[in-house]
Enzyme design. Structure first.
Site, mmCIF file in Angstrom:
data_model
loop_
_atom_site.group_PDB
_atom_site.id
_atom_site.type_symbol
_atom_site.label_atom_id
_atom_site.label_comp_id
_atom_site.label_asym_id
_atom_site.label_seq_id
_atom_site.Cartn_x
_atom_site.Cartn_y
_atom_site.Cartn_z
ATOM 1 N N HIS A 54 -9.754 0.641 -10.005
ATOM 2 C CA HIS A 54 -9.319 1.334 -9.757
ATOM 3 C C HIS A 54 -7.684 1.987 -8.984
ATOM 4 O O HIS A 54 -7.795 2.905 -9.128
ATOM 5 C CB HIS A 54 -9.433 0.620 -7.217
ATOM 6 C CG HIS A 54 -8.781 1.604 -6.616
ATOM 7 N ND1 HIS A 54 -9.775 3.122 -6.276
ATOM 8 C CD2 HIS A 54 -7.997 1.350 -6.158
ATOM 9 C CE1 HIS A 54 -9.144 3.106 -5.141
ATOM 10 N NE2 HIS A 54 -7.956 2.376 -4.914
ATOM 11 N N PHE A 55 -7.447 0.560 -9.216
ATOM 12 C CA PHE A 55 -5.310 1.329 -9.119
ATOM 13 C C PHE A 55 -4.926 1.976 -10.667
ATOM 14 O O PHE A 55 -3.982 2.501 -10.813
ATOM 15 C CB PHE A 55 -4.323 0.161 -8.827
ATOM 16 C CG PHE A 55 -4.114 -1.060 -9.409
ATOM 17 C CD1 PHE A 55 -3.943 -1.099 -10.596
ATOM 18 C CD2 PHE A 55 -4.636 -2.259 -8.918
ATOM 19 C CE1 PHE A 55 -3.423 -2.449 -11.091
ATOM 20 C CE2 PHE A 55 -4.780 -3.418 -9.349
ATOM 21 C CZ PHE A 55 -4.207 -3.706 -10.362
ATOM 22 N N HIS A 56 -6.141 1.231 -11.596
ATOM 23 C CA HIS A 56 -5.498 2.076 -13.114
ATOM 24 C C HIS A 56 -6.032 3.669 -12.717
ATOM 25 O O HIS A 56 -5.075 4.909 -13.469
ATOM 26 C CB HIS A 56 -6.115 1.196 -14.089
ATOM 27 C CG HIS A 56 -5.010 0.441 -14.351
ATOM 28 N ND1 HIS A 56 -5.062 -1.088 -13.118
ATOM 29 C CD2 HIS A 56 -4.249 0.087 -15.030
ATOM 30 C CE1 HIS A 56 -4.352 -1.958 -14.500
ATOM 31 N NE2 HIS A 56 -4.270 -0.983 -15.113
ATOM 32 N N TYR A 104 2.011 5.395 -2.182
ATOM 33 C CA TYR A 104 2.032 6.448 -1.799
ATOM 34 C C TYR A 104 3.478 7.408 -2.858
ATOM 35 O O TYR A 104 3.447 8.076 -2.341
ATOM 36 C CB TYR A 104 2.112 6.995 0.030
ATOM 37 C CG TYR A 104 0.486 6.667 0.013
ATOM 38 C CD1 TYR A 104 -0.461 8.081 -0.114
ATOM 39 C CD2 TYR A 104 -0.172 5.358 0.477
ATOM 40 C CE1 TYR A 104 -1.697 7.792 -0.061
ATOM 41 C CE2 TYR A 104 -1.541 5.003 0.593
ATOM 42 C CZ TYR A 104 -1.742 6.452 0.147
ATOM 43 O OH TYR A 104 -4.040 6.218 0.692
ATOM 44 N N HIS A 119 0.490 -1.088 0.125
ATOM 45 C CA HIS A 119 -0.117 -0.088 0.104
ATOM 46 C C HIS A 119 0.960 1.388 0.135
ATOM 47 O O HIS A 119 0.852 1.844 -0.781
ATOM 48 C CB HIS A 119 -1.076 0.149 1.177
ATOM 49 C CG HIS A 119 -2.670 0.991 0.566
ATOM 50 N ND1 HIS A 119 -2.999 0.690 -0.373
ATOM 51 C CD2 HIS A 119 -2.558 2.192 0.624
ATOM 52 C CE1 HIS A 119 -4.351 1.826 -0.694
ATOM 53 N NE2 HIS A 119 -3.257 2.812 -0.088
ATOM 54 N N ARG A 124 -10.889 -10.600 -11.248
ATOM 55 C CA ARG A 124 -9.680 -9.531 -12.052
ATOM 56 C C ARG A 124 -8.396 -11.145 -11.559
ATOM 57 O O ARG A 124 -8.692 -12.162 -11.573
ATOM 58 C CB ARG A 124 -8.476 -9.154 -10.976
ATOM 59 C CG ARG A 124 -8.764 -9.676 -9.733
ATOM 60 C CD ARG A 124 -8.090 -8.927 -8.843
ATOM 61 N NE ARG A 124 -6.813 -8.003 -9.183
ATOM 62 C CZ ARG A 124 -5.947 -7.504 -7.921
ATOM 63 N NH1 ARG A 124 -6.602 -7.270 -6.586
ATOM 64 N NH2 ARG A 124 -4.643 -7.363 -8.286
ATOM 65 N N ARG A 125 -7.881 -10.927 -12.622
ATOM 66 C CA ARG A 125 -6.359 -11.981 -12.830
ATOM 67 C C ARG A 125 -6.490 -13.418 -14.563
ATOM 68 O O ARG A 125 -6.389 -14.122 -13.180
ATOM 69 C CB ARG A 125 -5.464 -12.657 -11.666
ATOM 70 C CG ARG A 125 -5.081 -11.378 -11.076
ATOM 71 C CD ARG A 125 -4.490 -12.120 -9.646
ATOM 72 N NE ARG A 125 -4.291 -11.525 -8.541
ATOM 73 C CZ ARG A 125 -5.327 -11.088 -7.517
ATOM 74 N NH1 ARG A 125 -5.808 -12.028 -7.822
ATOM 75 N NH2 ARG A 125 -5.009 -10.633 -6.577
#
Lengths: 271, 540
Positions: B366-368, B219, B215, B429-430
């Site tokens: 989300h993370f894209h 950042y 995580h 996913r994956r």
């Protein structure tokens, strides 16, 4: 002000930041370890310490859950990628002598003429596991079980190493190669079936899974049906039973026919 | 003052070159598992590509951008030559060697384990060693940032550290500590197994170590973006930073609370106690604070620029903003994507809400949106802002730059919104393959197709970006002037020692890591019987 003065209680930044984060930690810990465990009416705790241990994930023995009586034996074999990976020539030689009694069904060159599995070049870990399972009764067969029941650990290892060492020969009656059916190459994601090929060759091989190229169509079909009906149950975590139960009869036939038609020399070499 | 331009340019060019390759792989992946592509008949090729995409985008690309930008900040903000240039080049070459070392096994299909490693799946040992080299290379940068700041402090005792450098060093410390989790996983657990010294692995413990990195690494990726928000955008649009103190507090908060929250990635993992999951969830909620502070401060800073340009009214000033300025455009796009991505993130970090989207395409969306969208679009902005200073040439075609930013924004929305949607519908996913002929998922074919089209829009934008930078290397020479960072409305004359140094915050970061990770790690490490046999990629 130097850095040394930073870490003193007279510095209000130090006092405030450490105080705030400590307070947040304490409050969340009380909530997570005491308040929330007791907020679950369906879980009973003996005391606060019991609740804290549970929330912290301390391994606990289940208190009074009776394990269901296992009517049939399960496989006890543990396989890793290194199981029997570096056999000696002596072991292979001993295995060759022992294998004479197997030849009547599995063929003198390890290629069967009787719809039994072809063992020439099969992965050692696979033969090792099946022989163990026949010995313990996790897998039963009227012909195989009596052969396996008196084998020692050493003999099982030697036999496995011997057959793994033999060259992969074509099946006794090779058939023309069939194209890959969907079940082998795609599986059926909506029914939770991984592609056959992701463990048994064509795409990838996984520890403990036999390669299937050139094996008897009748044998493979019978085994899939046995898994589906729960008659055969030596697969770990019901891997094969879950797959076979979800397969349609047509898919079982397609998969068996496809693998039977493939030449075994396309199997990837063992690392 | 940028002296070591070659060093900085080398980092940026390598970053954007590998980004281009990984972006192409990403677009291909979107295509091949969508209804418009013909299925490959080999999922292994898909996972090979996925591993390369993730490894480059997660480890190599953002690290190089942070390093290049960090060296530029060190020289420009501190107004002193970079000390340790040879070390910096050594770090760069370690990353080059590490990347090549990691990519070869991936290309050969011997390390299709995805960039998150996923033990007990074990790939070729050189893949992991390559990743270690990349991390070691970046640690050299961490040390150099610290050393350069220390030298500056000696020459300027008591003076406020320029905001850009303060934030940059905070980012480097965050990276140094967060990378320790993956390093422990690699060195103590995975590499001994990959090298054949052991054949079992404690996969649960490995997942905890990885969550330590997973995580906070986001950042670390975010730091250059936030530095650009505070120190580049206000200057570029003719405004001032609303509050220097608020900026420092935001970066400090990132340093402290980005770390002890990673277990919200393991909500579905049985080896972690529910109490620790709750603590991590609560601390994850705290990490919204620095983002809210930043959004407020930057909106206020932008408003200052608008009012200086004659903007009036409660919201009327928005029209007075320089919307033809690429920096303004990039900021606006970045904020919109940060808003949607952040809202999705609040769902991910909630213990209960997470269960409905855990391990679905929602997470990938989300993370894209956050990384590929909000963060990477500011990487583009950083490159556009620095390029004239690095090359001594002007980027003339602003229209092309604006088009590129627009395409990236539109492409990212078109890619990720349907992605979130199919995730809510339960698409995992994956997965390398979906049978859209099945009536149960046939209705999702449209969403997935849209998403794949978005992927191609992104690819087009990425190519334009590289073309713009390449053309910038050959443009007519022009003096870009001194490379300045934004000034605050009230430039600090003195700053309390707590807001001018990192020691207290690094101590809190480590302390909270110990409280939030200490017991779960010790518990698993000391328990017997928690290991499982390794599964070697490509081996029988």
């Amino acid at each position: 002000m130097s850095t040394r003065e930073l870490f003193t209680l007279t510095n209000r930044h130090f006092k405030a930041s450490v105080g705030i984060f400590a307070a947040i930690f304490v409050v969340t810990a009380i909530a997570g370890f005491i308040v929330l465990p007791f907020a679950q009416p369906w879980v009973q705790f003996a005391n606060v310490w019991d609740a804290i241990c549970s929330a912290a994930g301390v391994p606990q023995r289940a208190a009074s859950v009776a394990t269901p009586e296992q009517s049939k034996r399960l496989s006890e074999v543990v396989l890793t990628s290194n199981t029997l990976s570096r056999p000696s020539q002596e072991a292979i030689g001993r295995g060759a002598t022992l294998a004479q009694r197997c030849a009547i069904c599995h063929g003198p060159t390890g290629v069967s003429r009787a719809d039994s599995p072809n063992l020439a070049g099969q992965y050692a870990a696979v033969i090792y596991k099946e022989l163990h399972d026949f010995r313990t009764g996790a897998r039963t067969n009227a012909v195989m079980s009596p052969f396996a029941v008196n084998l020692t650990d050493q003999e099982i290892a030697d036999l496995s190493n011997y057959y793994a060492d033999l060259p992969r020969l074509p099946a006794y009656h090779p058939t023309p190669q069939l194209p890959k059916p969907n079940i082998v190459i795609y599986g059926a994601p909506m029914r939770g079936i991984a592609p056959c090929g992701s463990c048994h060759g064509s795409l990838d091989n996984k520890t403990g899974s036999p390669w299937l190229e050139g094996q008897s169509e009748a044998y493979m079909k019978a085994q899939l049906q046995a898994f589906a009906s729960d008659e055969r149950r030596n697969d770990i975590s019901q891997q094969m039973r879950n797959v076979a139960r979800a397969m349609t009869p047509q898919e079982i036939e397609q998969a068996a026919a496809y693998y039977a038609s493939q030449p075994p020399d396309i199997v990837k070499a063992v690392d | 003052m940028l002296v070591n331009r070659k060093l900085i340019l080398a980092h940026f060019w390598l970053a954007f070159a590998v980004f281009g390759i990984a972006l192409t792989l990403g677009a291909w992946q979107m295509f091949i598992r969508s209804p418009i592509g013909t299925w490959l008949s080999n999922p292994e090729l898909y996972y090979r590509s996925l591993t390369a995409h993730g490894t480059v985008m997660g480890y190599v690309f953002p690290t190089l951008v942070a390093m290049g930008f960090g060296y530029a900040i060190s020289e420009a903000a501190l107004q002193q030559r970079l000390v340790g240039v040879r070390w910096a080049w050594a770090g760069f070459w370690l990353i080059v060697i590490g990347s090549i070392m990691a990519v070869i096994p991936i290309a050969l299909g011997r390390a299709s384990v995805l960039y998150t490693f996923y033990p007990p799946l074990i790939g070729n040992v050189f893949y992991y060693l390559g990743v270690v080299l990349v991390v070691v290379g970046s640690w050299i940068w961490v040390a150099l940032m610290s050393v350069n700041l220390r030298i500056w402090r000696k020459a300027h005792p008591g003076a406020p550290v320029p905001l850009a450098m303060f934030a940059n060093v905070a980012g480097s410390y965050l990276w140094a500590w967060t990378a320790v989790g993956a390093a422990l996983e690699l060195l103590l657990q995975i590499i001994p197994v990959a090298a054949g010294l052991k054949n079992t692995i404690d996969a649960g413990l490995a997942r905890i170590f990885f969550s330590w990195t997973l995580h906070a690494i986001v950042y670390f990726w975010l730091m250059p973006t936030y530095i650009a928000y505070y120190t580049i955008v206000p200057r570029a649009i003719g405004g001032r930073v609303y509050s220097d103190t608020m900026a420092r507090i935001s970066f400090i908060l990132f340093l402290v609370v980005a770390m002890p929250i990673g277990m919200h990635h393991t909500f579905a993992d049985p080896q972690v106690g529910a109490g620790f999951k709750f603590i991590h969830s609560a601390f994850t909620a705290l990490v919204t604070l620095p983002t809210f502070l930043t959004v407020f401060t930057i909106c206020a800073s932008v408003e200052i620029a608008a009012r200086l340009r004659g903007g009036r009214g409660l919201f009327g000033w928005i029209t007075a903003l320089p919307w033809d300025n690429p920096m303004m455009l990039a900021l606006a796009f970045s904020f919109v994507m940060l808003g949607f991505g952040g809202a999705g993130g609040l769902i991910n970090m909630s213990y209960q809400l997470d269960t409905s989207i855990h391990n679905t395409q929602w997470i990938t969306g989300h993370f894209h949106l956050i990384f590929g969208g909000a963060i990477v679009i500011m990487y583009f902005a950083i490159a556009y802002d620095l390029w004239p200073h690095l090359t001594g040439r002007e980027l003339v075609d602003l229209r092309l730059i604006r088009t590129q930013l627009w395409l990236w924004f539109v492409g990212m929305i078109v890619t990720t919104f349907p992605w979130h949607w199919v995730g809510i519908l339960g698409m995992p996913r994956r997965m390398a393959y979906f049978d859209f002929g099945d009536p149960a998922i046939a209705p999702q074919a449209l969403s997935v197709t849209l998403s794949a089209i978005g992927g191609f829009i992104l690819l087009a934008s990425g190519i334009m970006f590289i073309v713009i930078l390449a053309r910038g290397m050959r443009a007519p020479q022009a003096d870009a002037g001194a490379n300045r960072f934004a000034l605050a409305v009230h430039q600090p004359a003195t700053v309390p020692v707590a807001l001018n140094t990192h020691a207290l915050w690094v101590a809190l970061m480590i302390g909270l890591t110990l409280t939030n990770y200490g017991y779960p790690i010790l518990n698993l490490a000391l328990s017997e019987g928690t290991s499982v046999p390794a599964v070697y990629v490509g081996a029988q």
